[in-house]
Enzyme design. Structure first.
Site, PDB file in Angstrom:
ATOM      1  N   ASP A 282       9.074 -20.676   1.124  1.00  0.00           N
ATOM      2  CA  ASP A 282       7.751 -20.935   0.549  1.00  0.00           C
ATOM      3  C   ASP A 282       6.997 -21.842   1.527  1.00  0.00           C
ATOM      4  OD1 ASP A 282       5.699 -21.115  -1.360  1.00  0.00           O
ATOM      5  OD2 ASP A 282       6.645 -22.788  -2.420  1.00  0.00           O
TER       6      ASP A 282
ATOM      7  N   GLU B   1       2.917 -20.982   5.506  1.00  0.00           N
ATOM      8  CA  GLU B   1       1.672 -20.481   6.156  1.00  0.00           C
ATOM      9  C   GLU B   1       1.461 -21.102   7.531  1.00  0.00           C
ATOM     10  OE1 GLU B   1       1.974 -21.485   2.965  1.00  0.00           O
ATOM     11  OE2 GLU B   1       2.173 -19.397   2.334  1.00  0.00           O
TER      12      GLU B   1
ATOM     13  N   ASP C 103       0.947 -17.528  -5.696  1.00  0.00           N
ATOM     14  CA  ASP C 103       0.543 -18.213  -6.931  1.00  0.00           C
ATOM     15  C   ASP C 103      -0.591 -17.518  -7.659  1.00  0.00           C
ATOM     16  OD1 ASP C 103       2.476 -19.947  -6.198  1.00  0.00           O
ATOM     17  OD2 ASP C 103       1.122 -21.522  -5.518  1.00  0.00           O
TER      18      ASP C 103
HETATM   19  O1  MIG Z   1       2.875 -26.339  -3.660  1.00  0.00           O
HETATM   20  O2  MIG Z   1       7.852 -24.918  -4.955  1.00  0.00           O
HETATM   21  O3  MIG Z   1       4.204 -20.270  -4.508  1.00  0.00           O
HETATM   22  O4  MIG Z   1       6.238 -20.205  -6.413  1.00  0.00           O
HETATM   23  O5  MIG Z   1       7.005 -22.659  -7.575  1.00  0.00           O
HETATM   24  C1  MIG Z   1       3.488 -25.424  -4.510  1.00  0.00           C
HETATM   25  C2  MIG Z   1       6.852 -25.047  -5.929  1.00  0.00           C
HETATM   26  C3  MIG Z   1       4.789 -24.981  -3.922  1.00  0.00           C
HETATM   27  C4  MIG Z   1       4.400 -22.633  -4.379  1.00  0.00           C
HETATM   28  C5  MIG Z   1       5.081 -21.350  -4.696  1.00  0.00           C
HETATM   29  C6  MIG Z   1       5.601 -21.413  -6.101  1.00  0.00           C
HETATM   30  C7  MIG Z   1       6.565 -22.564  -6.233  1.00  0.00           C
HETATM   31  C8  MIG Z   1       5.885 -23.874  -5.840  1.00  0.00           C
HETATM   32  N1  MIG Z   1       5.330 -23.755  -4.493  1.00  0.00           N
END
Ligand code: MIG
Length: 801
Positions: free
Chosen positions: A425, A428, A503
């Protein structure tokens, strides 16, 4: 008000880059031919290279006012050694023409304009609207992320009156991208809605379709890039980037399927994930402590809801330190995964790129990476310190091969604790200091020795992180297929990772983006896709959750997930009425696993995705060109979900042919739009006449029991014929790559009032063990008895009456 207007004006100018002000490449003065390549020398000292890779694949590279650089490197490309096909060059005073068995590339000398034509019919497929262009005078410097890092380059194509545009990976947009424009700059965009652009991923590949004939263009450039499909002007469809080379690959179909296969040759195939990845998955930001995870699993089992995978989101860690567990919340991770394993459940942990930056020694990931000098630095040599979940953090320079290896090996921590997969996650990469990337402007990456900055490396960061993870898991557990899921990506990601669409909101609007997004990703080389079932942000409800499952139960990735402060949304949270319907669809998913896995293997082998827009199967049918509220699984199953509240019927387009209502077996003649009822417990589904759908036994999780019996549901077409396949392997190891699979083909033909079913000699060396095949002809009505035969791995011919 005035202020608002000013902002609006500003936004529109940024979106409408005027490429007509750019400098055009000069006319051709001479050319040279080598083995694979024609190099054009231009009057302004520019060079253009046309390289023939396959009869249907030609690469175009241009360097403006300078020779083509010797350096030629891309993280996206999987295949560099192509066997040169038959081709030749001819010239006339006006043009130079390259001809392969399939493509004719005509380069007009002055001005330099490239036409792509069908070699047999000479039909025009795609034509330059103006010569390739570059920003010699810095006209677009104002929109560039980093004008020092490169110069804007662009190519412009004629825009067809009835040309449709597909692909571009993950976009919050409809399927047909005609009259739209897009930017690629991987961005953390929680709560995005339709129209938000860019979002997480960059796949600079699109397919054009005109008069039933398709071509593809892959603009392999990781700088911030732009695609405009006739939005700013009907004169052109253009693409460009804020640096790097004009470097694109031209694919010729005419079928979209063929283009996707070639694209998979070039950028790589999706390896098969473990079969359990097709199982039902459950997540939450975050389930903790360990007893909470157990409770969720117990609840699933108690309620007779199938489940294969549980996710641990960021709170499992000690202070958000990747490669650690919080000792209080998860005192015995190995014990936990072992306990869940006995209930048939695997655990996937989130791993973010941010490693906590800390003063004290003792956090191994930070200490080791610092010592080995694997972390990203600014141009002045300072460590780059973004702020993410752990607070001050550092990022690994994943362009360094040794750093990738080190990162991959760190995952032994997880595998030793029984963790079955890794969830990437924030890649980017997201930075709380600033989400535009400005804070990372002067961050230098090794980049295969080129030492380039963020302008070039942002969009490929996630690709390389996923690669490090995948290759690490492969090394650590060579007998297991890695399972990686990512949020951000660049082209080629399918070699290393599956994906989900980030999200989303728990709204009907967001739900209606599922089909266009999943299908567009499939048309961009990413077959393993899905979205948080029920939506991630906000308060959902039972109806929305049910309708969401009625799409996702057929998506490769089926995972319910929710934001930390969102309302609970596990399948039972809105009461028994909704839970019962969700159970029906989760069970149907498990019953359909043989069909889904057979179709997924096809995606692995051919690059043609499982979750398809109708246009992929019926590109000659104009009714499908802009159809994105229904989808197909493989060639055979057509699904038309409901994506609005309080709606219990809808129109469904059935392409030409015979169709069977999945629920009633009622026959329909296609080529028409019908209206069907869809009470909340029904998602309209149709099976193509001519298909055979393999169905397995009910399971609570993958591997609970052998896939026995396999029921082949036969749906004859009007001539009484049908055909289908079943693919099996061990579901877990990479042995399938060496032929350890079994592919069984079936064909059916009418014989009098009955049918003859031929089961071919299976391919492959894998033996699923003795099992039973049930053959059921669906057109014979509900009382027709199944024919039961033993599958002994040999050919059979049986008669069904
Ligand atoms: O700033 O890890 O898209 O699925 O639950 C948020 C916490 C960070 C974004 C992900 C989401 C995840 C969340 N993350």
């Amino acid at each position: 008000m005035k202020k608002l207007l000013l902002i609006l004006v500003f936004v529109t100018t940024v979106n409408a880059q005027d490429i007509t002000s750019l400098e055009k490449i000069g006319p051709v003065v001479r050319f040279e031919k080598t083995d694979q390549t024609v190099t054009l020398q231009c009057h302004d000292n520019s060079q253009v290279q046309l390289t023939v890779l396959a009869p249907d694949l030609v690469r175009v590279r241009a360097a403006f006012t300078k020779p083509i650089p010797a350096k030629d490197h891309s993280w996206a490309i999987a295949k560099e050694n192509w066997t040169t096909p038959r081709w030749n060059v001819t010239e006339t005073p006006d043009a130079i023409t390259i001809t392969t068995d399939e493509l004719e590339v005509v380069v007009r000398r002055s001005p330099l304009l490239i036409d792509f034509r069908d070699a047999r019919t000479h039909q025009l497929l795609n034509a330059d609207e103006r010569p390739m262009s570059y920003d010699a005078n810095g006209r677009l410097a104002g929109i560039q992320f980093d004008p020092k890092a490169g110069m804007f380059v662009a190519a412009s194509k004629k825009f067809g009156f009835d040309e449709h545009f597909y692909g571009l990976g993950e976009k919050a947009a409809r399927l047909d991208k005609r009259r739209m424009s897009f930017v690629n700059w991987n961005s953390d965009t929680p709560g995005y809605n339709e129209g938000k652009d860019p979002i997480y991923q960059t796949i600079p590949f699109y397919i054009g379709l005109q008069r039933g004939v398709a071509y593809g263009i892959f603009f392999d450039n990781s700088y911030r890039s732009y695609f405009d499909f006739g939005r700013a002007s009907s004169e052109r469809a253009w693409f460009g980037a804020e640096g790097g080379e004009m470097n694109y690959y031209f694919f010729y179909g005419p079928s979209i399927k063929k283009i996707l296969s070639r694209y998979a040759d070039l950028t790589g195939r999706m390896p098969l994930p473990p079969l359990w990845a097709l199982g039902n998955q459950q997540s939450r930001w975050s389930y903790f402590p360990d007893t909470m995870v157990e409770e969720v699993v117990n609840e699933y089992r108690k309620r007779d809801l199938p489940l294969d995978v549980m996710y641990l989101d960021i709170d499992y860690m000690h202070g958000y330190r990747v490669f650690t567990f919080d000792k209080e919340r998860f005192p015995d991770p190995k014990g936990l995964t072992e306990k869940l394993r006995r209930q048939g459940v695997k655990v996937v942990t989130i791993v973010d790129p941010g490693i906590k930056h800390q003063k004290e020694r003792g956090y191994h990931a930070f200490d080791q990476g610092l010592e080995k000098n694997f972390f990203q630095r600014r141009r002045n040599g300072d460590l780059f310190v973004p702020r993410v979940w752990p607070g001050d953090s550092v990022f690994v320079d994943f362009t360094l091969p040794e750093a990738r290896r080190w990162w991959g090996d760190l995952h032994r921590f997880y595998t030793d604790n029984g963790i079955a997969g890794i969830w990437n996650d924030m890649n980017e990469p997201s930075d709380f200091v600033d989400q535009t990337g400005k804070n990372q402007l002067d961050v230098v990456s090794h980049d295969d020795g080129e030492k380039t900055t963020h302008a070039k490396n942002r969009n490929s960061f996630a690709l390389l992180m996923a690669r490090a993870t995948y290759e690490g898991l492969e090394r650590i557990q060579p007998d297991r297929r890695p399972y990686v899921i990512t949020r951000a990506a660049y082209a080629g990601i399918q070699r290393y990772s599956t994906m989900w669409t980030g999200d989303t909101n728990s709204t009907w609007e967001a739900l209606s983006l599922n089909i266009p997004m999943f299908t567009s990703l499939g048309l961009s080389g990413e077959p393993f896709v899905g979205s948080d079932v029920g939506g991630f942000i906000g308060r959902g409800n039972g109806e929305l959750l049910v309708r969401s499952y009625q799409i996702s139960f057929l998506a490769p990735f089926c995972r319910n997930h929710k934001q930390h402060d969102g309302y609970d949304q596990e399948p039972w949270r809105f009461g028994k009425y909704y839970e019962d319907i969700i159970r029906k669809y989760l069970k149907l998913r498990y019953a359909l696993l043989p069909f889904l896995y057979t179709t997924l293997e096809e995606a692995h082998r051919t690059g043609v995705p499982l979750f398809r827009p109708l246009v992929l199967n019926y590109q000659d049918d104009a009714n499908t060109h802009n159809l994105d509220d229904q989808f197909m699984i493989g060639d055979d199953l057509l699904v038309a979900p409901i994506m609005k509240p309080d709606v219990t019927s809808r129109r469904v387009y059935l392409p030409a042919g015979t169709w069977y209502d999945y629920w009633t077996n009622k026959r329909h003649t296609g080529g028409t739009t019908i209206t069907v009822d869809a009470a909340l417990d029904v998602v309209p589904m149709f099976v193509r006449g001519g298909a055979i759908i393999p169905v397995g036994p009910m399971l609570n999780y993958v591997g609970e029991k052998p896939t026995d019996p396999v029921t082949f549901n036969i749906y004859p077409d009007d001539a009484g014929s049908a055909s289908g396949r079943l693919y099996d392997d061990d579901g877990l190891s990479p042995a399938y790559k060496q032929g350890a699979f079994r592919r069984t083909a079936l064909t059916v033909r009418r014989a009098g009032r009955g049918f003859i079913v031929s089961i071919g000699t299976p391919e492959g060396t894998y033996s699923p063990g003795p099992r039973t095949f049930n053959l059921v002809v669906k057109s014979l009505g509900p009382d027709a008895k199944p024919l039961i035969i033993k599958d002994d791995g040999r050919a059979h011919e049986v008669e069904l009456k």
